[in-house]
Design a protein around this motif. Sequence first.
Motif, PDB file in Angstrom:
ATOM      1  N   ASN A  99      35.442   0.733  84.115  1.00  0.00           N
ATOM      2  CA  ASN A  99      36.565  -0.211  84.239  1.00  0.00           C
ATOM      3  C   ASN A  99      37.342  -0.173  82.927  1.00  0.00           C
ATOM      4  N   THR A 100      37.277  -1.225  82.101  1.00  0.00           N
ATOM      5  CA  THR A 100      37.985  -1.211  80.816  1.00  0.00           C
ATOM      6  C   THR A 100      37.047  -1.072  79.620  1.00  0.00           C
ATOM      7  N   ARG A 101      35.740  -1.001  79.872  1.00  0.00           N
ATOM      8  CA  ARG A 101      34.755  -0.972  78.786  1.00  0.00           C
ATOM      9  C   ARG A 101      34.540   0.453  78.311  1.00  0.00           C
ATOM     10  N   LEU A 102      34.670   0.680  76.998  1.00  0.00           N
ATOM     11  CA  LEU A 102      34.451   1.990  76.404  1.00  0.00           C
ATOM     12  C   LEU A 102      32.957   2.281  76.357  1.00  0.00           C
ATOM     13  N   LEU A 103      32.570   3.486  76.839  1.00  0.00           N
ATOM     14  CA  LEU A 103      31.155   3.827  76.939  1.00  0.00           C
ATOM     15  C   LEU A 103      30.674   4.757  75.836  1.00  0.00           C
ATOM     16  N   ASN A 104      31.583   5.457  75.150  1.00  0.00           N
ATOM     17  CA  ASN A 104      31.162   6.477  74.181  1.00  0.00           C
ATOM     18  C   ASN A 104      30.219   5.942  73.123  1.00  0.00           C
ATOM     19  N   TYR A 105      30.483   4.745  72.641  1.00  0.00           N
ATOM     20  CA  TYR A 105      29.655   4.183  71.568  1.00  0.00           C
ATOM     21  C   TYR A 105      29.019   2.861  71.994  1.00  0.00           C
ATOM     22  N   ASP A 106      28.787   2.692  73.304  1.00  0.00           N
ATOM     23  CA  ASP A 106      28.227   1.445  73.831  1.00  0.00           C
ATOM     24  C   ASP A 106      26.727   1.406  73.580  1.00  0.00           C
ATOM     25  N   THR A 107      26.266   0.365  72.928  1.00  0.00           N
ATOM     26  CA  THR A 107      24.836   0.187  72.669  1.00  0.00           C
ATOM     27  C   THR A 107      24.304  -1.093  73.295  1.00  0.00           C
ATOM     28  N   SER A 108      25.200  -1.874  73.914  1.00  0.00           N
ATOM     29  CA  SER A 108      24.773  -3.154  74.474  1.00  0.00           C
ATOM     30  C   SER A 108      23.920  -2.977  75.725  1.00  0.00           C
ATOM     31  N   ARG A 109      24.261  -2.019  76.584  1.00  0.00           N
ATOM     32  CA  ARG A 109      23.507  -1.820  77.815  1.00  0.00           C
ATOM     33  C   ARG A 109      22.263  -0.989  77.571  1.00  0.00           C
ATOM     34  N   GLY A 110      22.408   0.094  76.808  1.00  0.00           N
ATOM     35  CA  GLY A 110      21.297   1.024  76.617  1.00  0.00           C
ATOM     36  C   GLY A 110      21.242   2.040  77.741  1.00  0.00           C
ATOM     37  N   GLY A 111      20.696   3.193  77.442  1.00  0.00           N
ATOM     38  CA  GLY A 111      20.553   4.238  78.455  1.00  0.00           C
ATOM     39  C   GLY A 111      21.821   5.015  78.725  1.00  0.00           C
ATOM     40  N   ILE A 112      22.871   4.850  77.884  1.00  0.00           N
ATOM     41  CA  ILE A 112      24.139   5.561  78.083  1.00  0.00           C
ATOM     42  C   ILE A 112      24.210   6.716  77.086  1.00  0.00           C
ATOM     43  N   SER A 113      24.551   7.902  77.577  1.00  0.00           N
ATOM     44  CA  SER A 113      24.644   9.091  76.732  1.00  0.00           C
ATOM     45  C   SER A 113      25.894   9.876  77.107  1.00  0.00           C
ATOM     46  N   VAL A 114      26.647  10.321  76.083  1.00  0.00           N
ATOM     47  CA  VAL A 114      27.856  11.125  76.275  1.00  0.00           C
ATOM     48  C   VAL A 114      27.720  12.391  75.434  1.00  0.00           C
ATOM     49  N   LYS A 115      27.874  13.537  76.074  1.00  0.00           N
ATOM     50  CA  LYS A 115      27.833  14.824  75.383  1.00  0.00           C
ATOM     51  C   LYS A 115      29.119  15.578  75.695  1.00  0.00           C
ATOM     52  N   THR A 116      29.839  15.993  74.643  1.00  0.00           N
ATOM     53  CA  THR A 116      31.149  16.637  74.804  1.00  0.00           C
ATOM     54  C   THR A 116      31.179  17.964  74.068  1.00  0.00           C
ATOM     55  N   ASP A 117      31.716  18.979  74.733  1.00  0.00           N
ATOM     56  CA  ASP A 117      31.915  20.296  74.129  1.00  0.00           C
ATOM     57  C   ASP A 117      33.402  20.619  74.172  1.00  0.00           C
ATOM     58  N   MET A 118      34.017  20.818  72.974  1.00  0.00           N
ATOM     59  CA  MET A 118      35.417  21.223  72.885  1.00  0.00           C
ATOM     60  C   MET A 118      35.464  22.735  72.710  1.00  0.00           C
ATOM     61  N   LEU A 119      36.038  23.423  73.687  1.00  0.00           N
ATOM     62  CA  LEU A 119      36.099  24.879  73.690  1.00  0.00           C
ATOM     63  C   LEU A 119      37.547  25.331  73.615  1.00  0.00           C
ATOM     64  N   PRO A 120      37.794  26.594  73.263  1.00  0.00           N
ATOM     65  CA  PRO A 120      39.184  27.071  73.207  1.00  0.00           C
ATOM     66  C   PRO A 120      39.881  26.934  74.566  1.00  0.00           C
ATOM     67  N   GLY A 121      40.897  26.092  74.615  1.00  0.00           N
ATOM     68  CA  GLY A 121      41.688  25.920  75.829  1.00  0.00           C
ATOM     69  C   GLY A 121      41.092  24.991  76.863  1.00  0.00           C
TER      70      GLY A 121
END
Length: 318
Positions: free
Chosen positions: A220-242
Amino acid sequence: MESKNIWIFAIVYSAIQHFASSSTPLKRPRAGDPFDTFPKNFWQEFSSPFTDTPEDEELEVTETTTHEPFPFFADPYTTVNVSTQLGARVYLHCRVNDLQGKTVSWMRRKGDELALITFGRHTYSGDSRYSLEFEEPNDWKLLIQYANERDEGPYECQVSSHPPLVLLVYLTVIVPHVEILDERGSSTPEKYYKAGSTIELQCVISKIPQPTTYITWRHNTRLLNYDTSRGGISVKTDMLPGRAFSRLYIANANRHDTGNYSCTLGNDITGTVMVHVLNGEEPAAMQHASGSTMSPILSVVLFTVIAASLFAEMLCQR
C-alpha cells in the motif's frame, strides 16, 4: 647619375691598385686621400654582385588582410545523439570557441517549425523545466528537468554568425518497462497465498540507460525496503547493465499482508500486483472459475436428457 660616376671611378681605381700591387709593395694611402672617407665595409659591399636599380622603379609592396576569427564548435561533430531516462534531468551541450560577440541560441524543431527556447543567457520557453546554464569557458548547456516522452526529438544549437553555425542534438527519452512476477515467473494482476506461507514477488525492469536509481517495494503506502517493524521481510536487488532485478520475500504471511504491492524505479516507473492472504478458504476467483467450468457440463447433460426424451416420444407415436 653622380652615384653611378662614383662607382665607375671606384672600379677603375681598384684595377689600378691591383696592377700596382703586383709590381710594387702596398703603401698606406696618403693623408687626405679621398678614399679615406669611404666606410670600412665599402670594398666588401663592392665585391658583392652589383645591381643597378633604376631610381624611378618602385618596390612592390604586398599587403595582407587580417580576418576576424570565425566561431566554431569545439567538438568535431555537428550531430549528437543523447539518451536519458524518463523523469531524469539531462544536459544538452553546445561548446563554441571564438564566439567574438555572436549569440548562441537553443531551438526545438517540430517538423518544419522552430520554437525558441533560449537566446544568449535568457530563457524564452514557457516550460519552466527548460533553462540555460553557461559553464566556462565555452559550454552553453540546455538543461531539461523531469524529462518525459514529449521532450523526445531534435534540438538545435545555433550561433548567429554568417552563415550561421548549427549543432543538431537528438534527444531520446527511454521509458523503462516494469513487470511484477510470482515465484513461478508468471505475470498476474492478482496473487493468492495461504496463511503461514512465504510471499515471493519478483520485479523485472528493462530499458534502463543508466542504472543509478534505486528500486523500492511498498505494501500500500508502507515502504518495505528497510522495514523492521514486522520482521521476516527481505529485499534483494541486482542492478545490471540496461536492466534491474529485485525480489521481495515476506515470511509467515497473514491476513494483514493482504493489499496492493508496488515496485518502483526512482519516482516514476511503477508496477503493481494485488496480493490476497487466505486462511484456508477458497478464493472467490477460483470459486467463480469452478462454477464457470460446471456450466458447460450441466448444459450437455440437460441437452442429452431432452434429446433422449424426444426420441422416445417419437418411437411411441409410431
